[in-house]
Structure formats: structure tokens, C-alpha cells
Design a protein around this motif. Structure first.
Motif, PDB file in Angstrom:
ATOM      1  N   UNK A  78      36.623  40.231  30.289  1.00  0.00           N
ATOM      2  CA  UNK A  78      37.024  39.844  31.638  1.00  0.00           C
ATOM      3  C   UNK A  78      38.379  40.496  31.939  1.00  0.00           C
ATOM      4  N   UNK A  79      38.340  41.723  32.503  1.00  0.00           N
ATOM      5  CA  UNK A  79      39.545  42.460  32.846  1.00  0.00           C
ATOM      6  C   UNK A  79      39.673  42.455  34.358  1.00  0.00           C
ATOM      7  N   UNK A  80      40.754  41.897  34.903  1.00  0.00           N
ATOM      8  CA  UNK A  80      40.865  41.765  36.365  1.00  0.00           C
ATOM      9  C   UNK A  80      40.637  43.061  37.118  1.00  0.00           C
ATOM     10  N   UNK A  81      41.184  44.188  36.619  1.00  0.00           N
ATOM     11  CA  UNK A  81      41.022  45.458  37.332  1.00  0.00           C
ATOM     12  C   UNK A  81      39.555  45.866  37.406  1.00  0.00           C
ATOM     13  N   UNK A  82      38.813  45.704  36.288  1.00  0.00           N
ATOM     14  CA  UNK A  82      37.392  46.045  36.292  1.00  0.00           C
ATOM     15  C   UNK A  82      36.603  45.113  37.189  1.00  0.00           C
ATOM     16  N   UNK A  83      36.890  43.824  37.139  1.00  0.00           N
ATOM     17  CA  UNK A  83      36.175  42.879  37.985  1.00  0.00           C
ATOM     18  C   UNK A  83      36.435  43.165  39.461  1.00  0.00           C
ATOM     19  N   UNK A  84      37.675  43.548  39.780  1.00  0.00           N
ATOM     20  CA  UNK A  84      38.000  43.872  41.176  1.00  0.00           C
ATOM     21  C   UNK A  84      37.218  45.102  41.633  1.00  0.00           C
ATOM     22  N   UNK A  85      37.159  46.132  40.790  1.00  0.00           N
ATOM     23  CA  UNK A  85      36.421  47.338  41.153  1.00  0.00           C
ATOM     24  C   UNK A  85      34.929  47.056  41.321  1.00  0.00           C
ATOM     25  N   UNK A  86      34.376  46.214  40.448  1.00  0.00           N
ATOM     26  CA  UNK A  86      32.960  45.871  40.562  1.00  0.00           C
ATOM     27  C   UNK A  86      32.677  45.132  41.861  1.00  0.00           C
ATOM     28  N   UNK A  87      33.557  44.201  42.207  1.00  0.00           N
ATOM     29  CA  UNK A  87      33.356  43.440  43.440  1.00  0.00           C
ATOM     30  C   UNK A  87      33.513  44.332  44.664  1.00  0.00           C
ATOM     31  N   UNK A  88      34.527  45.218  44.655  1.00  0.00           N
ATOM     32  CA  UNK A  88      34.730  46.107  45.801  1.00  0.00           C
ATOM     33  C   UNK A  88      33.568  47.080  45.959  1.00  0.00           C
TER      34      UNK A  88
ATOM     35  N   UNK B   4      21.474  43.222  42.841  1.00  0.00           N
ATOM     36  CA  UNK B   4      22.678  44.013  43.057  1.00  0.00           C
ATOM     37  C   UNK B   4      23.864  43.422  42.289  1.00  0.00           C
ATOM     38  N   UNK B   5      23.984  42.104  42.319  1.00  0.00           N
ATOM     39  CA  UNK B   5      25.084  41.470  41.587  1.00  0.00           C
ATOM     40  C   UNK B   5      24.968  41.723  40.096  1.00  0.00           C
ATOM     41  N   UNK B   6      23.743  41.708  39.579  1.00  0.00           N
ATOM     42  CA  UNK B   6      23.536  41.979  38.158  1.00  0.00           C
ATOM     43  C   UNK B   6      23.905  43.414  37.820  1.00  0.00           C
ATOM     44  N   UNK B   7      23.557  44.368  38.705  1.00  0.00           N
ATOM     45  CA  UNK B   7      23.903  45.771  38.465  1.00  0.00           C
ATOM     46  C   UNK B   7      25.415  45.977  38.460  1.00  0.00           C
ATOM     47  N   UNK B   8      26.134  45.186  39.239  1.00  0.00           N
ATOM     48  CA  UNK B   8      27.589  45.289  39.291  1.00  0.00           C
ATOM     49  C   UNK B   8      28.266  44.331  38.310  1.00  0.00           C
ATOM     50  N   UNK B   9      27.475  43.717  37.439  1.00  0.00           N
ATOM     51  CA  UNK B   9      27.983  42.803  36.406  1.00  0.00           C
ATOM     52  C   UNK B   9      28.758  41.631  37.022  1.00  0.00           C
ATOM     53  N   UNK B  10      28.228  41.057  38.095  1.00  0.00           N
ATOM     54  CA  UNK B  10      28.828  39.894  38.735  1.00  0.00           C
ATOM     55  C   UNK B  10      27.877  38.726  38.552  1.00  0.00           C
ATOM     56  N   UNK B  11      28.313  37.674  37.850  1.00  0.00           N
ATOM     57  CA  UNK B  11      27.429  36.557  37.544  1.00  0.00           C
ATOM     58  C   UNK B  11      27.884  35.251  38.196  1.00  0.00           C
TER      59      UNK B  11
END
Length: 619
Positions: free
Chosen positions: A511-521, A543-550
Motif C-alpha cells: 500500500x504505497x500512497x503514490x501508486x494508489x493515487x496513480x491507479x485511482x487517477x 475496471x477497478x480490479x484491473x487498476x488494483x482498486x478493491x
């Protein structure tokens, strides 16, 4: 209930001791073949073959490889899902549908309790050690249940109901009596078993249906062994103890010694699961008979309580090809080459030729032997007196070998510079290709870890079903947020069907904030071009699964926004025009889809191609 056997307990003791010895011998052969101990030593930096310490350098690529692998394979506790895999519901279609929904609800409760237990029992630390073990040997997780039975003060008295009347058996005549003991301190456990304390039978194959038995070695002090009511106290008392050092021998796992008086004298117990007869038993080394006769498996255990992680299976052997073993030879050679360069640099210090006739005094030459930098010597001015001797050159092949060995380690271990935080690729395209290939290779290992953890979760759920005795409320944290849930024995009753156990693949990643931010954007930019996608639950989940957002709350909120956009209650992205409405003045689009196409297509016009089209970019 224990089953009578034609063989006596002493005969079974000798029989199983022979089986254990043969199994240990087979494992020892495998350990030597794949240099298990050498791999563990190299990981700790013990790589010097005997060179002087001031001439040796250890470049520990085994350590950096593990440092790159562990966060990817297991950084955060996974999120478990329990759902209906198959239903045996009877009755009309409506009745079957209603019962299936009921089973789905129970599955959610069971999954929630697993997500509570993973935190309560410290699954992360146990699993991480198991994954680390699997790089050198194999990783083992054990799910088990323990309970302490104490004397019941009301033993033998008739059990009474809420009204105070005595209760009877189903025949209505036999009174129900209080048991002699009552269970206390009921606990579930997730425990990593050291790979040196776990073995298969000598004839076992790589797949579980080819295993005859599995066994775990446990070192116990006599007093602790006597507390286990499933073991025969007289056998424990009659069996001699060993020092922990002797009990470990060369193949036992290290055990801490807290310095207590008498601590270190142990008995060696083997806990054996006979997979062919569906029984378990225990023996003590050097005992006259079994300390626990073969008996039915504990409640909640189907075959055995162990989940084993092996990255590369072999053709006819349960012991795997270990990842680290493949990099030990180039690791040794890399250190030798690098240390040889240091030795060469130290050995060839500056040397001089001196024309003694050109010195003012012969004693001036002694200054060259002991003088510091900037030492001045006197000459007679008749010509150059001191001539530096050129150092013997270092063969350039040494430096080429370093590059070759580094490439060999990357190929064998699968951990290039990028995965270790180093920029090894020369171009962005090369980095992208390496990243994709690395993701495929590491993705396969991640899938094995996910299956391993899911299998252990299944075993834990079965233990809970068989042994939960009281209602309780637990706090659960997951994609739905934090919430409290009531759990009781009724939620773990047998169902007319079968459950399946799955793990959120992305939930174990760092859980790295920069990576999570890029995935969400990246997800939001895609949806800005196609806002109608937000009205489809299946599409949004994918789409959320492809961007690793759970995070299910985020997905639900985005779907609500999509409904508002389609209903005209909210403006379309990009100033109301959506995909066809153009861009906002002064705001770059930075469309990731266009950027991806531009990186592939390159320059589509310009003077080189006889046209004036600009290069396709993401701007």
C-alpha cells in the motif's frame, strides 16, 4: 475413538520409527542436492570461502532478491471471500433460490470471521516466514485448534433446561448428565512450521494425492508434554530426554533457550497424519510404544492441517526445485571476481626505478619507501632521477565477467534492477518490456501464494465450523470499511452445498500512497472519456480490479455519480461535453489511452514521412 489394530503399540512404534528415519534420509539427500543450508548461509551474508577479511567483499544478491520478492508476494493481509460453490438445495425453484441466498449470507459471515482471525492470529508474520522458507526450501502453514479441559464441578449431575427441569436423551428416558470435564481457553492457531520440522513419506510424489503420510517434529519439555491429555503420561515419563542440541541434530529447526533451570532437556515428538487410513498418531523418539495410538482425525481436519507452498514441483518427488539454489553458483563467482579486483588493487602499490647517480645523496632514495604524498628528494640536476614503474594491468575480462554474472543472477532469480529499485534499463521501452516480463514471472508466484493462503483459510474455516461453541461479536476491516459482525455456531452449520474460498489478489500488494493515487487517477481518466461505464456493476468491478482498486465504497460512489450523469443531474466530464464535448480551455487532456497509442505508433508525420502531422502524444 481409537481403532483397535492387530499390531501392538510397541510394534507400531518400531514400524513408524523406521518410516520416519527413511523419510528423513530422503529429505537429507534433497537438502544436499539443492544446497538448502548454503542458501540460508548466503542469505545471512556468510559467503567468504576463507579469504582474508580485508581482501573479501560480499555482494549479497540473495538478500536483495528476497527483499524485492517478499513485498510483492505478501505485503498486506489478504481479504478472504467465502461463497457458494455448489448447491444441493431441494424443493421448488423459489425454495432453492431462497436457500442459496441463505447460504451466500452464511458464506459472507464465515469470510468475515476469517478476516477477523487473520489479524487476531497474526497471519501476516507467519505467512511471510513461510514465503521466505519457500525460496530456500518450502513453506508450511498449520491451522489448528487447542483447548484446555478442566474438571467440571457439576460432573455427573443431570443437565437442566431454562425451566429448571431435567433434560433427557432422544428416547425420553436416559437423562443427560454433565461431563467430567469442561473446555476452557479455546484457541485457534495459524502457525508457520519450519521446513526442517516437516517431511513427507519416502514414496511420496509431487501432488497431494500421491502422499502416504506427512509428519511434523515437535520438541517438548516433559512437563509441557504431560499437559497434553491426548498423550500417554506413562510413556512420557519412561522416555529419556535429550539436550536440544542433540535433538536438533543437523536437520532440526532452531529452538530458543530462555535459560531456565532444566530448560533444554526435551523429548522429540513426531505428529503423524496417515493420509491413507485417515488417522493421526504420535510417537516419541526412543520410546517403547506409541505415545498416542492411531485414532480418528481431530474435528474439522479432513486429511491434515498443513498447507505447503512450493514454487517449482519436480517430476516424482514432493521436495521442490528451490528458487535460491539456482543462483548460488553465480553468486559465489560474483564475489570471487569482485574480491579479486580488490586484491589486485592492494597488491600493486606504486613502485619506482631510481638513477642513483642523479641523486644528491643515496639516502634520498629511502624517502621513497616511507615518505608521504608530496615527499621531496634532492637530485644533482643532471637528469631525471626517479621513474615510476607502471602497474601490472587488470585483465578487462574481469569486468566483463561481472556483467555476465549479474545477468545470470537476474535470469536465474528473476529480480532485475528495476524490481530492486535500480534503474538498469537503458530506455523506457526496455524498462517497459522488462517490467511486463517480470510481472508475468512474479504473477505466477503470486498466484501460488494466493492459492496457498486460500487453502490454509479453508482449513481454518473448517476448524471453526467444528469447534466454535459460543456467539461473539468481532470487528472486521475490509473493502466495505470497518464494521462489527455477530458470529455464532449457527453460522457454521453444515449446508446443502459446498463453499469456495478466494482471496483478493491485489489485496496482498504494498500500500504505497503514490501508486494508489496513480491507479485511482488512471481509472478516473478512463471513466471521464466513457462515463456511461459507471452505470454497469460488472464493468466497474472489472475496471477497478484491473487498476488494483478493491475499495467497494469507492466503486459504489462512482456508480452513483454515473447514474447522476446519465440522468442529467450532474454535468458530463470535460465541461458537459463528455467524450464529444471537447476539452476545457487551458487544461491539458493527458489522456492515458492516447499516450499509450503514441508510445507505440511514434511519429506519424513530419518531414521524415513527407507530411506535417505531429507526433501522437498524450497531450
Amino acid at each position: 475413538m481409537a481403532r483397535r489394530s492387530k499390531e501392538s503399540s510397541s510394534e507400531l512404534q518400531q514400524k513408524w520409527e523406521r518410516r520416519i528415519r527413511r523419510a528423513v534420509k530422503k529429505r537429507d539427500v534433497w537438502e544436499r542436492q539443492f544446497k538448502v543450508q548454503m542458501g540460508l548461509d548466503y542469505f545471512e551474508g556468510k559467503q567468504n570461502p576463507g579469504w582474508p577479511e580485508d581482501e573479501w567483499i560480499t555482494l549479497n544478491k540473495i538478500y536483495t532478491h528476497l527483499l524485492a520478492q517478499l513485498p510483492f508476494l505478501y505485503s498486506v493481509d489478504p481479504y478472504f471471500h467465502v461463497g457458494v460453490k455448489r448447491s444441493y438445495a431441494q424443493g421448488s425453484m423459489d425454495q432453492r433460490a431462497e436457500e442459496t441466498l441463505s447460504m451466500e449470507d452464511k458464506g459472507k459471515i464465515r469470510g468475515g470471521f476469517l478476516n477477523y482471525l487473520k489479524v487476531e492470529l497474526g497471519l501476516k508474520s507467519q505467512a511471510r516466514m513461510g514465503i521466505q522458507d519457500a525460496h530456500f526450501a518450502y513453506g508450511v502453514l498449520k491451522a489448528h485448534y487447542s483447548v484446555e479441559n478442566r474438571p467440571n464441578p457439576g460432573a455427573g449431575q443431570q443437565i437442566t433446561g431454562e425451566s429448571g427441569a431435567g433434560l433427557f436423551d432422544e428416547d425420553g428416558e436416559t437423562p443427560l448428565l454433565e461431563p467430567d470435564t469442561i473446555p476452557v481457553n479455546e484457541k485457534f492457531h495459524w502457525r508457520r512450521v519450519h521446513h526442517k520440522d516437516f517431511l513427507w513419506d519416502e514414496h511420496a510424489g509431487p501432488l497431494e494425492n500421491e502422499w502416504g503420510f506427512v509428519a511434523e517434529r515437535v520438541l517438548l519439555e516433559k512437563e509441557d508434554a504431560k499437559k497434553d491429555k491426548t498423550l500417554k503420561s506413562r510413556i512420557i515419563e519412561a522416555t529419556g530426554t535429550k539436550s536440544r542440541e542433540k535433538a536438533r541434530k543437523k536437520d532440526a529447526a532452531p529452538v530458543s533457550d530462555d535459560g531456565r533451570k532444566g530448560h533444554g532437556e526435551v523429548v522429540v515428538k513426531w505428529e503423524i497424519y496417515d493420509l491413507k487410513k485417515k488417522q493421526w498418531l504420535s510417537l516419541l523418539e526412543d520410546a517403547d510404544e506409541l505415545v498416542m495410538d492411531p485414532t480418528d482425525l481431530p474435528p474439522g481436519v479432513e486429511d491434515h492441517p498443513y498447507s505447503v507452498l512450493r514454487f517449482t514441483l519436480r517430476d516424482d518427488n514432493p521436495y521442490p526445485i528451490t528458487p535460491v539454489s539456482q543462483g548460488l553458483d553465480p553468486q559465489r563467482e560474483l564475489n570471487l571476481v569482485r574480491s579479486a579486483i580488490i586484491r589486485h588493487r592492494k597488491r600493486f602499490n606504486r613502485k619506482y626505478e631510481v638513477a642513483m647517480n642523479n641523486l644528491a645523496d643515496e639516502s634520498e632514495a629511502e624517502k621513497l619507501e616511507s615518505g608521504d604524498d608530496g615527499t621531496i628528494i634532492r637530485t644533482n640536476g643532471q637528469g631525471q632521477a626517479v621513474f615510476p614503474i607502471a602497474d601490472a594491468p587488470m585483465d578487462q575480462q574481469r569486468y566483463q565477467e561481472l556483467n555476465l554474472l549479474n545477468n545470470d543472477l537476474v535470469e536465474l532469480l528473476g529480480a532485475p534492477g528495476e524490481s530492486r529499485g535500480l534503474a538498469a534499463a537503458d530506455t523506457a521501452t526496455q524498462a517497459s518490456i522488462m517490467d511486463q516480463r517480470l510481472e508475468v514471472r512474479e504473477g505466477d508466484r503470486l498466484a501460488l501464494v494466493v492459492d496457498w493462503v486460500a487453502d490454509s483459510a479453508k482449513k481454518m474455516d473448517q476448524l471453526v465450523q467444528a469447534n466454535m461453541t459460543r456467539d461473539q461479536a468481532v470487528k472486521i476491516t475490509g473493502p466495505q470499511g470497518d464494521f462489527w459482525q455477530e458470529v455464532g455456531p449457527g453460522d457454521f452449520e453444515d449446508i446443502n452445498g459446498e463453499f469456495e474460498y478466494t482471496v483478493e489478489v491485489g489485496s496482498t500488494l504494498p500500500r504505497i500512497p503514490a501508486l494508489e493515487r496513480n491507479q485511482l487517477m488512471a481509472l478516473l481518466q478512463t471513466l471521464a472519456s466513457f462515463p456511461h461505464l459507471m452505470t454497469s456493476k460488472a464493468m466497474m468491478t472489472h475496471l477497478a480490479d484491473l487498476h488494483r482498486i478493491d475499495n467497494e465504497q469507492i466503486i459504489t460512489e462512482l456508480m452513483n455519480i454515473g447514474q447522476q450523469i446519465v440522468g442529467g443531474e450532474a454535468p458530463m466530464p470535460g465541461g458537459g461535453g463528455g467524450a464529444a464535448g471537447g476539452s476545457q480551455a487551458g487544461v491539458p487532456e493527458n489522456n492515458p489511452i492516447t499516450a499509450a497509442l503514441g508510445s507505440v505508433l511514434g511519429n506519424l508525420g513530419g518531414t521524415a514521412n513527407g507530411g506535417g502531422a505531429p507526433e501522437a502524444t498524450g497531450q
